[in-house]
Design a protein around this motif. Sequence first.
Motif, short mmCIF file in Angstrom:
data_model
loop_
_atom_site.label_atom_id
_atom_site.label_comp_id
_atom_site.label_asym_id
_atom_site.label_seq_id
_atom_site.Cartn_x
_atom_site.Cartn_y
_atom_site.Cartn_z
N ASN A 57 0.85 -1.19 0.00
CA ASN A 57 0.00 0.00 0.00
C ASN A 57 0.89 1.24 0.00
O ASN A 57 1.69 1.43 -0.89
CB ASN A 57 -0.96 -0.03 1.19
CG ASN A 57 -1.89 -1.23 1.14
OD1 ASN A 57 -2.32 -1.64 0.07
ND2 ASN A 57 -2.19 -1.80 2.30
N ASN A 58 0.76 2.09 1.01
CA ASN A 58 1.55 3.32 1.05
C ASN A 58 2.74 3.24 2.00
O ASN A 58 3.41 4.24 2.25
CB ASN A 58 0.67 4.50 1.46
CG ASN A 58 -0.38 4.83 0.40
OD1 ASN A 58 -0.09 4.74 -0.79
ND2 ASN A 58 -1.56 5.19 0.84
N SER A 59 2.99 2.07 2.56
CA SER A 59 4.07 1.93 3.52
C SER A 59 5.16 1.02 2.97
O SER A 59 4.95 0.28 2.02
CB SER A 59 3.55 1.37 4.85
OG SER A 59 3.10 0.04 4.68
N MET A 60 6.32 1.11 3.58
CA MET A 60 7.44 0.26 3.20
C MET A 60 7.80 -0.63 4.38
O MET A 60 7.88 -0.19 5.52
CB MET A 60 8.66 1.11 2.81
CG MET A 60 9.93 0.30 2.58
SD MET A 60 11.34 1.35 2.15
CE MET A 60 10.97 1.68 0.42
N LYS A 61 8.01 -1.91 4.08
CA LYS A 61 8.44 -2.85 5.09
C LYS A 61 9.91 -3.16 4.89
O LYS A 61 10.39 -3.24 3.77
CB LYS A 61 7.64 -4.16 5.01
CG LYS A 61 6.18 -4.06 5.41
CD LYS A 61 5.52 -5.43 5.28
CE LYS A 61 4.04 -5.37 5.64
NZ LYS A 61 3.85 -5.16 7.09
N LEU A 62 10.62 -3.34 6.00
CA LEU A 62 11.98 -3.82 5.96
C LEU A 62 12.00 -5.20 6.62
O LEU A 62 11.72 -5.33 7.81
CB LEU A 62 12.92 -2.87 6.72
CG LEU A 62 12.95 -1.41 6.28
CD1 LEU A 62 13.97 -0.64 7.12
CD2 LEU A 62 13.29 -1.29 4.81
N PHE A 63 12.27 -6.22 5.82
CA PHE A 63 12.43 -7.56 6.37
C PHE A 63 13.89 -7.72 6.74
O PHE A 63 14.77 -7.73 5.88
CB PHE A 63 11.99 -8.62 5.37
CG PHE A 63 10.51 -8.66 5.16
CD1 PHE A 63 9.69 -9.25 6.11
CD2 PHE A 63 9.94 -8.11 4.03
CE1 PHE A 63 8.31 -9.29 5.93
CE2 PHE A 63 8.56 -8.15 3.84
CZ PHE A 63 7.75 -8.73 4.79
N GLU B 277 10.60 -7.68 11.36
CA GLU B 277 9.89 -6.95 10.30
C GLU B 277 9.54 -5.56 10.80
O GLU B 277 8.89 -5.40 11.83
CB GLU B 277 8.62 -7.72 9.92
CG GLU B 277 7.73 -7.01 8.92
CD GLU B 277 6.44 -7.79 8.66
OE1 GLU B 277 5.42 -7.14 8.33
OE2 GLU B 277 6.46 -9.01 8.81
N LEU B 278 9.99 -4.55 10.06
CA LEU B 278 9.75 -3.17 10.46
C LEU B 278 8.90 -2.46 9.42
O LEU B 278 9.22 -2.46 8.22
CB LEU B 278 11.09 -2.42 10.62
CG LEU B 278 11.03 -0.90 10.81
CD1 LEU B 278 10.27 -0.56 12.08
CD2 LEU B 278 12.42 -0.30 10.83
N ASP B 279 7.80 -1.84 9.87
CA ASP B 279 6.96 -1.01 8.99
C ASP B 279 7.39 0.44 9.11
O ASP B 279 7.41 1.01 10.21
CB ASP B 279 5.49 -1.13 9.40
CG ASP B 279 4.89 -2.47 9.02
OD1 ASP B 279 4.70 -2.69 7.82
OD2 ASP B 279 4.62 -3.28 9.92
N LEU B 280 7.73 1.04 7.97
CA LEU B 280 8.03 2.46 7.93
C LEU B 280 6.80 3.19 7.41
O LEU B 280 6.46 3.06 6.24
CB LEU B 280 9.24 2.73 7.02
CG LEU B 280 10.59 2.22 7.52
CD1 LEU B 280 11.67 2.47 6.46
CD2 LEU B 280 10.98 2.89 8.84
N PRO B 281 6.11 3.95 8.25
CA PRO B 281 4.87 4.62 7.83
C PRO B 281 5.11 5.58 6.66
O PRO B 281 6.18 6.17 6.52
CB PRO B 281 4.44 5.38 9.09
CG PRO B 281 5.15 4.70 10.22
CD PRO B 281 6.45 4.22 9.66
N ALA B 282 4.08 5.72 5.85
CA ALA B 282 4.16 6.60 4.68
C ALA B 282 4.47 8.04 5.08
O ALA B 282 5.24 8.73 4.41
CB ALA B 282 2.87 6.53 3.88
N GLU B 283 3.87 8.49 6.19
CA GLU B 283 4.09 9.87 6.61
C GLU B 283 5.54 10.11 7.04
O GLU B 283 6.08 11.21 6.87
CB GLU B 283 3.14 10.27 7.74
CG GLU B 283 3.18 9.39 8.98
CD GLU B 283 2.22 8.20 8.89
OE1 GLU B 283 1.90 7.65 9.96
OE2 GLU B 283 1.80 7.87 7.77
N PHE C 295 7.84 -9.90 -7.88
CA PHE C 295 7.56 -10.91 -6.88
C PHE C 295 6.91 -10.22 -5.70
O PHE C 295 7.58 -9.72 -4.82
CB PHE C 295 8.86 -11.61 -6.48
CG PHE C 295 8.67 -12.80 -5.59
CD1 PHE C 295 9.17 -12.78 -4.30
CD2 PHE C 295 8.00 -13.91 -6.03
CE1 PHE C 295 9.02 -13.88 -3.47
CE2 PHE C 295 7.84 -15.01 -5.21
CZ PHE C 295 8.34 -15.00 -3.93
N GLY C 296 5.56 -10.17 -5.73
CA GLY C 296 4.85 -9.43 -4.70
C GLY C 296 5.29 -7.99 -4.73
O GLY C 296 5.42 -7.38 -5.78
#
Length: 322
Positions: free
Chosen positions: A185-191, A210-216, A264-265
């Motif tokens: 979606n609008n966020s980036m994940k760091l695996f 797993e780290l979610d970096l919020p879009a904002e 790939f995804g």
Amino acid sequence: MFKKLMASLGVGAARVNLVLDNEQCRIGEKLTGKVLIEGGNVDQGIHALDVDIVMKFTVRGKEFTRTVDTVRVARDFRIKARETREIPFEHAIPIFYPVSKGSVSYSLATRMDIAQAVDTGDTDRLVVLPSREMTMVFNALEALGFKEKIGSGKIGKLGQQFEFYPSTLFAEQLQELELNFYLENNSMKLFMELELTGGYMRNGLEHHAELDLPAELLSGGSVQGIADFIREFLENELNRVSIQGPRMAPSYHNVQPHTHGPGFGGFMGGMVAGMLGGAMLGSLFDGDENEEAGDNGAGEEGSEDGFDFGLGDFMDFGDDEF
């Protein structure tokens, strides 16, 4: 008549030249320029004008070349003698292109199919840069004292993987940090895969996070803000490990990849995985990397007709770095 004959042999025929606005382009942005066509000594019909995006890489000292995309610039037109024509060119760099790093490099091959004549072409260099968001993460890690390892940028099961080691902060707790980028979606994940050091944790043990970096946070453009976010996350993860032990199962096991598209995804740099399909690629990388591979023709250049890796090309990949 003589001019037409010579043009059909390529002498005095129309010529093509791709002129880029910039040979460097970030993932997620558009590569732009123009295709210049110079008419020859006679009028000529052009069947097709295409630009191939060609990726070159090395595995175990063997070089491979594959066409990863073809941009259709124009079809069925006529160029008059001595005429000069400009056709706009653009191509959006998708997230599944690996970054130009190490042995991974790109070129642009412009092909002009001339009716009843020798075809002509042009070759240009292309450098695929990390996306703006990826660059901010890299800069944030640098601000935390992480240094990128030699050989970082290898292609794994989920695409391109980047490897760092701590030089100051976390140096007593971590030997290495590996990460894959994933867009959702609008966020980036760091695996992340954290290789732990000694002390209260076993040396070399791996912890997956797993780290979610919020879009904002990303849209704010603050490298220091992202660095603080990552630092707090790593501190919490390492504290959790000291109490509960490491998480051995990778977080990406919960991700459902899309195997029908070119990527790939949402994994950035996931070109290989998308083209081969998750199941096949997994079987290749899960094999014994020390097992001797047979004669599979991996030393030969592959077909330029498309990004079509055969099984033989990848049987000896193991977990090698590009």
